[in-house]
Design an enzyme around this catalytic site. Structure first.
Site, mmCIF file in Angstrom:
data_model
loop_
_atom_site.group_PDB
_atom_site.id
_atom_site.type_symbol
_atom_site.label_atom_id
_atom_site.label_comp_id
_atom_site.label_asym_id
_atom_site.label_seq_id
_atom_site.Cartn_x
_atom_site.Cartn_y
_atom_site.Cartn_z
ATOM 1 N N ASP A 9 50.335 -8.294 -49.343
ATOM 2 C CA ASP A 9 51.078 -7.063 -49.543
ATOM 3 C C ASP A 9 51.414 -6.559 -48.128
ATOM 4 O OD1 ASP A 9 51.984 -4.596 -50.785
ATOM 5 O OD2 ASP A 9 50.148 -3.717 -49.967
ATOM 6 N N ASP A 11 52.686 -2.887 -47.044
ATOM 7 C CA ASP A 11 52.252 -1.513 -46.739
ATOM 8 C C ASP A 11 50.761 -1.355 -47.034
ATOM 9 O OD1 ASP A 11 54.853 -0.303 -46.093
ATOM 10 O OD2 ASP A 11 55.335 -0.647 -48.191
ATOM 11 N N GLY A 46 51.748 0.992 -53.779
ATOM 12 C CA GLY A 46 52.107 -0.224 -54.511
ATOM 13 C C GLY A 46 53.144 -0.012 -55.594
ATOM 14 N N ARG A 49 59.838 2.796 -55.642
ATOM 15 C CA ARG A 49 60.353 4.100 -55.215
ATOM 16 C C ARG A 49 60.680 5.017 -56.401
ATOM 17 N NH1 ARG A 49 65.406 3.275 -51.747
ATOM 18 N NH2 ARG A 49 63.942 1.819 -50.768
ATOM 19 N N SER A 116 58.291 -2.958 -51.605
ATOM 20 C CA SER A 116 59.201 -2.142 -50.799
ATOM 21 C C SER A 116 60.554 -2.805 -50.583
ATOM 22 C CB SER A 116 58.566 -1.865 -49.434
ATOM 23 O OG SER A 116 59.501 -1.221 -48.597
ATOM 24 N N ASP A 170 45.949 -3.746 -51.044
ATOM 25 C CA ASP A 170 45.209 -2.500 -50.804
ATOM 26 C C ASP A 170 45.352 -1.531 -51.980
ATOM 27 O OD1 ASP A 170 47.975 -1.894 -50.230
ATOM 28 O OD2 ASP A 170 47.253 -0.002 -49.399
HETATM 29 C C1 BG6 Z 1 55.026 -0.155 -51.574
HETATM 30 C C2 BG6 Z 1 54.312 1.118 -51.173
HETATM 31 O O1 BG6 Z 1 54.720 -1.175 -50.677
HETATM 32 O O2 BG6 Z 1 56.432 0.060 -51.582
HETATM 33 C C3 BG6 Z 1 54.730 2.256 -52.090
HETATM 34 O O3 BG6 Z 1 52.921 0.929 -51.273
HETATM 35 C C4 BG6 Z 1 56.248 2.408 -52.075
HETATM 36 O O4 BG6 Z 1 54.112 3.453 -51.671
HETATM 37 C C5 BG6 Z 1 56.895 1.080 -52.464
HETATM 38 O O5 BG6 Z 1 56.660 3.432 -52.988
HETATM 39 C C6 BG6 Z 1 58.407 1.132 -52.435
HETATM 40 O O6 BG6 Z 1 58.813 1.315 -51.098
HETATM 41 P P1 BG6 Z 1 60.299 1.537 -50.612
HETATM 42 O O7 BG6 Z 1 60.199 1.271 -49.129
HETATM 43 O O8 BG6 Z 1 61.171 0.547 -51.314
HETATM 44 O O9 BG6 Z 1 60.665 2.941 -50.947
HETATM 45 MG MG MG Z 2 50.060 -1.723 -50.302
#
Ligand code: BG6
Ligand code: MG
Length: 210
Positions: A9, A11, A46, A49, A116, A170
């Site tokens: 993962d 973030d 995780g 958005r 993300s 995480d």
């Molecule tokens: C994950 C994060 O990796 O990505 C989440 O842990 C986040 O908190 C998700 O909401 C989506 O991220 P992004 O960058 O596409 O807004």
């Molecule tokens: Mg994470």
């Protein structure tokens, strides 16, 4: 190690973007007059958005249309992308850098499996563009964790079946996704306390002892 591939993962595992996500959601919530705190922020780990936005809006007294929600998600993301500009290779810890290098030197294939849509920007900021054999992120999936899609696609991109890959997570949603996909899972941070994980890590380099 008994695995030929490791899927990370991003973030909260490879780097810490938590504070930036928090600040960006907090700025949006404050503007809308919605209560938001670090405990609610923890539930966003995780999670995609748009699903994160739904959690943030739970405390709102009014409802929002689909179009309004899309505008709010864009507003949050614009703030977040602005904050990401502060990141640099200094945000890559020595422990993470050495772990990745050592795994590669042992012939283990490595991938990113992230929800993300900003994964490539973040990897570039911390100097890891091109460091992974495969990057599967929020742009290439239609179902977010706890669905296993992101990890199944990452394993496929590595050319390995799930049982030959280890997922490092995480977030509880990520642990559930890994196990649903038939992967062993190493938990770090919050997920180290998850009773379902296969291994518990205090530092990423603990992987090298498995
Ligand atoms: C994950 C994060 O990796 O990505 C989440 O842990 C986040 O908190 C998700 O909401 C989506 O991220 P992004 O960058 O596409 O807004
Ligand atoms: Mg994470």
């Amino acid at each position: 190690m008994n695995y030929q591939g490791v899927i990370f993962d991003l973030d909260g595992v490879i780097c810490s973007t938590d504070q930036y996500h928090y600040q960006a959601w907090k700025a949006l919530a404050d503007r809308l007059g919605i209560y938001f705190d670090p405990v609610i922020n923890n539930r966003l780990r995780g999670v995609s958005r748009m699903e994160s936005l739904d959690i943030v809006l739970e405390k709102s007294s009014r409802s929002y249309t689909r179009a309004e929600k899309e505008a709010l998600a864009t507003e949050k993301n614009d703030t977040y992308r602005q904050l990401l500009q502060q990141m640099s290779p200094a945000d890559l810890s020595g422990d993470v850098a050495e772990t990745l290098e050592t795994l590669k030197s042992r012939g283990i294939r490595i991938a990113i499996g992230s929800s993300s849509k900003n994964a490539s920007v973040i990897l570039e900021r911390i100097g890891l563009s091109g460091a992974f054999d495969a990057v599967v992120d929020g742009n290439s999936i239609s179902r977010s964790k706890p669905d296993p899609e992101v990890f199944l696609k990452a394993a496929q991109a590595l050319g390995l079946p799930p049982e030959k890959c280890l997922v490092v997570e995480d977030a509880h949603a990520g642990v559930a996704a890994a196990l649903a996909g038939g992967f062993a899972c190493a938990g770090i941070g919050d997920a180290a306390g998850n009773p379902d994980v296969t291994y518990r890590l205090t530092a990423l380099s603990d992987l090298l002892k498995l």
